[in-house]
Motif scaffolding. Structure first.
Motif, short mmCIF file in Angstrom:
data_model
loop_
_atom_site.label_atom_id
_atom_site.label_comp_id
_atom_site.label_asym_id
_atom_site.label_seq_id
_atom_site.Cartn_x
_atom_site.Cartn_y
_atom_site.Cartn_z
N ALA A 20 8.50 -6.09 22.86
CA ALA A 20 9.81 -6.75 22.96
C ALA A 20 9.78 -8.23 22.59
CB ALA A 20 10.43 -6.57 24.34
N HIS A 21 8.67 -8.73 22.09
CA HIS A 21 8.59 -10.12 21.65
C HIS A 21 8.77 -10.19 20.13
CE1 HIS A 21 6.65 -10.55 25.58
NE2 HIS A 21 7.00 -11.82 25.52
N PRO A 22 9.57 -11.13 19.62
CA PRO A 22 9.71 -11.27 18.16
C PRO A 22 8.45 -11.86 17.54
CG PRO A 22 10.93 -12.99 19.28
CD PRO A 22 10.44 -12.06 20.35
N ILE A 23 8.06 -11.35 16.39
CA ILE A 23 6.94 -11.89 15.64
C ILE A 23 7.42 -12.10 14.20
CG2 ILE A 23 5.14 -10.87 17.06
CD1 ILE A 23 4.87 -8.62 15.05
N GLU A 24 6.80 -13.00 13.49
CA GLU A 24 7.23 -13.30 12.13
C GLU A 24 6.07 -13.82 11.31
OE1 GLU A 24 8.96 -17.77 13.23
OE2 GLU A 24 10.32 -16.15 12.69
N GLY A 25 6.25 -13.88 10.02
CA GLY A 25 5.20 -14.36 9.14
C GLY A 25 5.66 -14.39 7.70
N THR A 26 4.79 -14.81 6.80
CA THR A 26 5.11 -14.89 5.37
C THR A 26 3.90 -14.45 4.55
OG1 THR A 26 4.38 -17.20 5.19
CG2 THR A 26 6.69 -16.82 5.73
N PHE A 27 4.17 -13.97 3.36
CA PHE A 27 3.13 -13.74 2.35
C PHE A 27 3.82 -13.76 1.00
CE2 PHE A 27 4.61 -9.50 3.40
CZ PHE A 27 4.69 -8.85 2.17
N GLY A 28 3.02 -13.74 -0.08
CA GLY A 28 3.61 -13.86 -1.40
C GLY A 28 2.94 -12.96 -2.43
N PHE A 29 3.65 -12.76 -3.53
CA PHE A 29 3.11 -12.02 -4.67
C PHE A 29 3.76 -12.55 -5.93
CE2 PHE A 29 6.87 -9.70 -3.32
CZ PHE A 29 7.53 -9.42 -4.50
N THR A 30 3.21 -12.17 -7.06
CA THR A 30 3.72 -12.63 -8.35
C THR A 30 4.07 -11.45 -9.24
OG1 THR A 30 2.36 -14.64 -8.25
CG2 THR A 30 3.19 -13.99 -10.41
N ALA A 31 5.23 -11.50 -9.86
CA ALA A 31 5.66 -10.50 -10.83
C ALA A 31 5.54 -11.11 -12.22
CB ALA A 31 7.09 -10.06 -10.56
N GLY A 71 6.46 -9.79 -15.05
CA GLY A 71 7.65 -9.52 -15.86
C GLY A 71 8.81 -9.11 -14.98
N GLY A 72 10.00 -9.04 -15.59
CA GLY A 72 11.18 -8.65 -14.84
C GLY A 72 11.26 -7.15 -14.66
N GLU A 73 12.46 -6.67 -14.28
CA GLU A 73 12.71 -5.24 -14.02
C GLU A 73 11.99 -4.80 -12.77
OE1 GLU A 73 14.89 -3.46 -15.75
OE2 GLU A 73 15.25 -5.17 -17.05
N ALA A 74 12.52 -3.80 -12.12
CA ALA A 74 11.93 -3.31 -10.88
C ALA A 74 11.13 -2.04 -11.13
CB ALA A 74 13.02 -3.02 -9.85
N GLU A 75 9.99 -1.90 -10.46
CA GLU A 75 9.20 -0.70 -10.56
C GLU A 75 9.14 -0.03 -9.20
OE1 GLU A 75 4.73 -2.51 -9.76
OE2 GLU A 75 5.29 -1.78 -11.75
N THR A 76 8.93 1.26 -9.18
CA THR A 76 8.92 1.99 -7.92
C THR A 76 7.69 1.63 -7.11
OG1 THR A 76 10.08 3.82 -8.96
CG2 THR A 76 8.95 4.29 -6.88
N ASP A 115 18.21 -4.63 -8.09
CA ASP A 115 17.77 -4.44 -9.48
C ASP A 115 17.82 -5.77 -10.22
OD1 ASP A 115 17.45 -1.75 -9.00
OD2 ASP A 115 19.48 -1.22 -9.71
N GLY A 116 16.95 -5.88 -11.22
CA GLY A 116 16.98 -7.04 -12.09
C GLY A 116 16.22 -8.24 -11.59
N ALA A 117 15.33 -8.06 -10.63
CA ALA A 117 14.55 -9.19 -10.12
C ALA A 117 13.72 -9.78 -11.26
CB ALA A 117 13.66 -8.73 -8.98
N LEU A 175 1.65 -8.41 -10.05
CA LEU A 175 2.19 -7.15 -10.53
C LEU A 175 2.72 -7.29 -11.95
CD1 LEU A 175 4.28 -6.28 -7.34
CD2 LEU A 175 1.87 -5.77 -7.78
N ASP A 176 2.80 -6.16 -12.64
CA ASP A 176 3.38 -6.18 -13.98
C ASP A 176 4.87 -6.51 -13.93
OD1 ASP A 176 0.94 -5.52 -15.07
OD2 ASP A 176 1.34 -3.36 -15.05
N SER A 177 5.53 -6.08 -12.87
CA SER A 177 6.96 -6.35 -12.71
C SER A 177 7.30 -6.38 -11.23
CB SER A 177 7.79 -5.29 -13.43
OG SER A 177 7.52 -4.00 -12.91
N ALA A 178 8.49 -6.82 -10.94
CA ALA A 178 8.90 -6.91 -9.53
C ALA A 178 8.98 -5.50 -8.93
CB ALA A 178 10.25 -7.60 -9.43
N PRO A 179 8.58 -5.32 -7.69
CA PRO A 179 8.61 -4.00 -7.07
C PRO A 179 10.03 -3.58 -6.71
CG PRO A 179 7.96 -5.61 -5.45
CD PRO A 179 8.06 -6.35 -6.75
N GLU A 180 10.18 -2.29 -6.50
CA GLU A 180 11.48 -1.76 -6.07
C GLU A 180 11.71 -2.02 -4.58
OE1 GLU A 180 12.21 2.62 -5.68
OE2 GLU A 180 13.51 2.24 -7.40
#
Length: 198
Positions: A120-131, A133-138, A102-104, A52-57
């Motif tokens: 009713a069973h808990p589930i979990e996971g992970t994923f990633g992204f790259t910003a 630049g700083g500042e948050a975008e909508t 704000d300010g990520a 992304l151009d910047s961190a998401p909101e």
């Protein structure tokens, strides 16, 4: 006394009854439907591996069914381990939304999520992204987007740490096992009594 003994059920009769009960409950056990599968993460905004151009909101997670409203947690971790998640997870229909403070800063982020599946069973996971630049975008208001990927690139699919739960339900297995044990004990007692009388 002789008539009483003569009219008592024979051992073969008890054996036939036990065999019938065993066959009935074995059939129920084998024909029981598999346990319902957990919900799955079907998409996210940003998508896994997105740049992304910047961190998401906010970060949005979309599931195959509506997760429970309690027990949800989403962490948005920067490279230094700082969690930029702000407030509680908001669940609307089958989408869970986690706002960011704000300010990520620019950098690579790891999203760690955990929700309670509709079964009713808990589930979990992970994923990633790259910003880049700083500042948050909508975050986009539309549904989860899927970025095009090159052949062989599976980075866009969110990781789901989901156990395989395709076995039989314990609500069926436990009563069936108890009945089978009871039938086996009954047969043993009858055989023992008949041996003593013989």
């Amino acid at each position: 006394m002789r008539n009483f003994v003569r009219n008592r059920p024979s051992l073969s009769g008890f054996t036939a009854l036990a065999a019938f009960l065993f066959a009935v409950f074995a059939g129920l056990l084998l024909s029981a439907p598999p346990a319902a599968a957990h919900d799955e993460l079907t998409g996210s905004v940003p998508a896994d591996g997105a740049v992304l151009d910047s961190a998401p909101e906010a970060v949005e997670l979309t599931f195959s069914n509506t997760p429970a409203a309690i027990g949800s947690e989403v962490r948005v971790l920067a490279e230094d381990g700082t969690d930029w998640a702000d407030g509680d997870v908001r669940i609307l229909d089958n989408t869970a939304t986690q706002r960011l403070r704000d300010g990520a800063p620019a950098g690579t982020y790891t999203v760690q999520w955990r929700v309670v599946s509709s079964d009713a069973h808990p589930i979990e996971g992970t994923f990633g992204f790259t910003a880049a630049g700083g500042e948050a975008e909508t975050a986009p208001a539309a549904g989860p987007s899927v970025q095009p990927s090159e052949p062989g690139d599976s980075s866009q699919t969110p990781v789901l740490n989901q156990g395989e739960d395709t076995g039989l339900s314990w609500q069926v297995i436990v009563p069936a096992v108890v009945v089978l044990i009871a039938v086996a004990v009954l047969i043993a007692l009858i055989v023992r009594r008949r041996l003593r009388e013989g």
